[in-house]
Design a protein around this motif. Sequence first.
Motif, PDB file in Angstrom:
ATOM      1  N   ILE A 193       0.864  -1.179   0.000  1.00 31.48           N
ATOM      2  CA  ILE A 193       0.000   0.000   0.000  1.00 31.48           C
ATOM      3  C   ILE A 193       0.900   1.228   0.000  1.00 31.48           C
ATOM      4  O   ILE A 193       1.651   1.473   0.940  1.00 31.48           O
ATOM      5  CB  ILE A 193      -0.946   0.011   1.218  1.00 31.48           C
ATOM      6  CG1 ILE A 193      -1.862  -1.230   1.190  1.00 31.48           C
ATOM      7  CG2 ILE A 193      -1.781   1.293   1.230  1.00 31.48           C
ATOM      8  CD1 ILE A 193      -2.830  -1.318   2.349  1.00 31.48           C
ATOM      9  N   ASP A 194       0.852   1.997  -1.117  1.00 26.96           N
ATOM     10  CA  ASP A 194       1.631   3.223  -1.275  1.00 26.96           C
ATOM     11  C   ASP A 194       0.730   4.422  -0.968  1.00 26.96           C
ATOM     12  O   ASP A 194      -0.396   4.501  -1.476  1.00 26.96           O
ATOM     13  CB  ASP A 194       2.128   3.369  -2.717  1.00 26.96           C
ATOM     14  CG  ASP A 194       3.017   2.222  -3.155  1.00 26.96           C
ATOM     15  OD1 ASP A 194       4.230   2.395  -3.063  1.00 26.96           O
ATOM     16  OD2 ASP A 194       2.482   1.182  -3.600  1.00 26.96           O
ATOM     17  N   VAL A 195       1.240   5.338  -0.151  1.00 25.54           N
ATOM     18  CA  VAL A 195       0.510   6.572   0.135  1.00 25.54           C
ATOM     19  C   VAL A 195       1.394   7.745  -0.275  1.00 25.54           C
ATOM     20  O   VAL A 195       2.461   7.967   0.307  1.00 25.54           O
ATOM     21  CB  VAL A 195       0.139   6.687   1.620  1.00 25.54           C
ATOM     22  CG1 VAL A 195      -0.714   7.939   1.855  1.00 25.54           C
ATOM     23  CG2 VAL A 195      -0.619   5.447   2.087  1.00 25.54           C
ATOM     24  N   ALA A 196       0.970   8.465  -1.312  1.00 29.21           N
ATOM     25  CA  ALA A 196       1.724   9.597  -1.832  1.00 29.21           C
ATOM     26  C   ALA A 196       1.250  10.887  -1.176  1.00 29.21           C
ATOM     27  O   ALA A 196       0.154  10.941  -0.618  1.00 29.21           O
ATOM     28  CB  ALA A 196       1.557   9.678  -3.348  1.00 29.21           C
ATOM     29  N   PRO A 197       2.069  11.951  -1.228  1.00 27.69           N
ATOM     30  CA  PRO A 197       1.672  13.223  -0.616  1.00 27.69           C
ATOM     31  C   PRO A 197       0.342  13.710  -1.173  1.00 27.69           C
ATOM     32  O   PRO A 197      -0.037  13.424  -2.290  1.00 27.69           O
ATOM     33  CB  PRO A 197       2.810  14.178  -1.005  1.00 27.69           C
ATOM     34  CG  PRO A 197       3.977  13.282  -1.257  1.00 27.69           C
ATOM     35  CD  PRO A 197       3.403  12.022  -1.839  1.00 27.69           C
ATOM     36  N   GLY A 198      -0.331  14.495  -0.348  1.00 21.93           N
ATOM     37  CA  GLY A 198      -1.612  15.035  -0.773  1.00 21.93           C
ATOM     38  C   GLY A 198      -2.593  15.066   0.363  1.00 21.93           C
ATOM     39  O   GLY A 198      -3.774  14.847   0.188  1.00 21.93           O
ATOM     40  N   GLY A 199      -2.111  15.292   1.573  1.00 25.67           N
ATOM     41  CA  GLY A 199      -3.029  15.380   2.703  1.00 25.67           C
ATOM     42  C   GLY A 199      -2.637  14.526   3.880  1.00 25.67           C
ATOM     43  O   GLY A 199      -3.450  14.310   4.776  1.00 25.67           O
ATOM     44  N   ALA A 200      -1.395  14.005   3.910  1.00 25.55           N
ATOM     45  CA  ALA A 200      -0.976  13.213   5.056  1.00 25.55           C
ATOM     46  C   ALA A 200      -0.952  14.085   6.312  1.00 25.55           C
ATOM     47  O   ALA A 200      -0.416  15.172   6.316  1.00 25.55           O
ATOM     48  CB  ALA A 200       0.413  12.629   4.808  1.00 25.55           C
ATOM     49  N   ARG A 201      -1.552  13.604   7.397  1.00 27.16           N
ATOM     50  CA  ARG A 201      -1.565  14.350   8.639  1.00 27.16           C
ATOM     51  C   ARG A 201      -1.794  13.394   9.795  1.00 27.16           C
ATOM     52  O   ARG A 201      -2.292  12.279   9.627  1.00 27.16           O
ATOM     53  CB  ARG A 201      -2.655  15.415   8.626  1.00 27.16           C
ATOM     54  CG  ARG A 201      -4.066  14.858   8.406  1.00 27.16           C
ATOM     55  CD  ARG A 201      -5.067  15.993   8.199  1.00 27.16           C
ATOM     56  NE  ARG A 201      -6.393  15.517   7.861  1.00 27.16           N
ATOM     57  CZ  ARG A 201      -7.337  15.241   8.756  1.00 27.16           C
ATOM     58  NH1 ARG A 201      -7.085  15.373  10.040  1.00 27.16           N
ATOM     59  NH2 ARG A 201      -8.533  14.831   8.369  1.00 27.16           N
TER      60      ARG A 201
END
Length: 308
Positions: free
Chosen positions: A157-165
Amino acid sequence: MRILAALLVCLALPAGAEVALDLPVGSVETARVLDDPGRYRLPTGQYTIDRQPAKVLEGRVLTRAWRTPPETSDTLSLLQLIRPQLAQAGYETIFECETAGCGGFDFRFNTTVLPPPQMQFDLTDFRALTARRGTNAPEYLSLLISRSARGGFIQAIDVAPGGARDIPLAPPERPAPPEAAAADTPGAVMTQLTNAGRLILPKVRFPEGSQTLDEEAVLSLQPLADALSANPGTGIVLVGHTDNAGTLTANIALSRSRAEAVRRVLVERYGIDAARIEAEGAGYLVPLRPNTNDENRAANRRVEAILR
């Protein structure tokens, strides 16, 4: 594990959205799901007695899975194949664990896992890795590796930038136990196992300290036996549970004996191949309800079937 050649797995997405992996020749992609925007609870530590440490992320979430050939199903070898590829792509490992070191049963059911047949999961043999790259707008990757008789299984599972918090976390609520009617037919049994990955055997109940099945409990296993007979490629793990009376060591042994009692009935009375059924015990570590009264303690003395 001998790797004869490599299969390049990649997809043209914006920079950082996906890491390309070289996997064993003959590997097959079984799932690819893109959520944009998406949300994901990234495991960051071992499951403890009451919570799964995690970081909640929002952004472009890509979930992929592959099946590798049976001769490449060793989970450590697959991890050793992938780990340096992640390092070369700039990822830093922030958490890694293996089976019991992850939290076993509880880690599996507090972590996102694709359903079978996309991702088969062996509760006795799996590995997890969480990695990060970058600092200002970090990207994250969660890796799960397990196996079945069909081969090795890899989920990324890849999570790219765009709202990580960061979001405050709380222990997830445990799903309400299925009603007895949910296990009345072989089709309902397979639907429950496929959709939820687990099935509480509703009429398999035990007096305090007992591991003996009464005739009602034995007969109630007919739909599960019929479902296994109709789906010869399906395997299960039976997990026994207890209330909180006594020591943990004694309850682990008692809960395993309860699972073994169900296994014997399925094998000896209903003719299911013993190799398709494993029996484990969780003691009092996974209660359905607080052990505060007799009714709740009776509900906790149970056996669950877990899809293998």
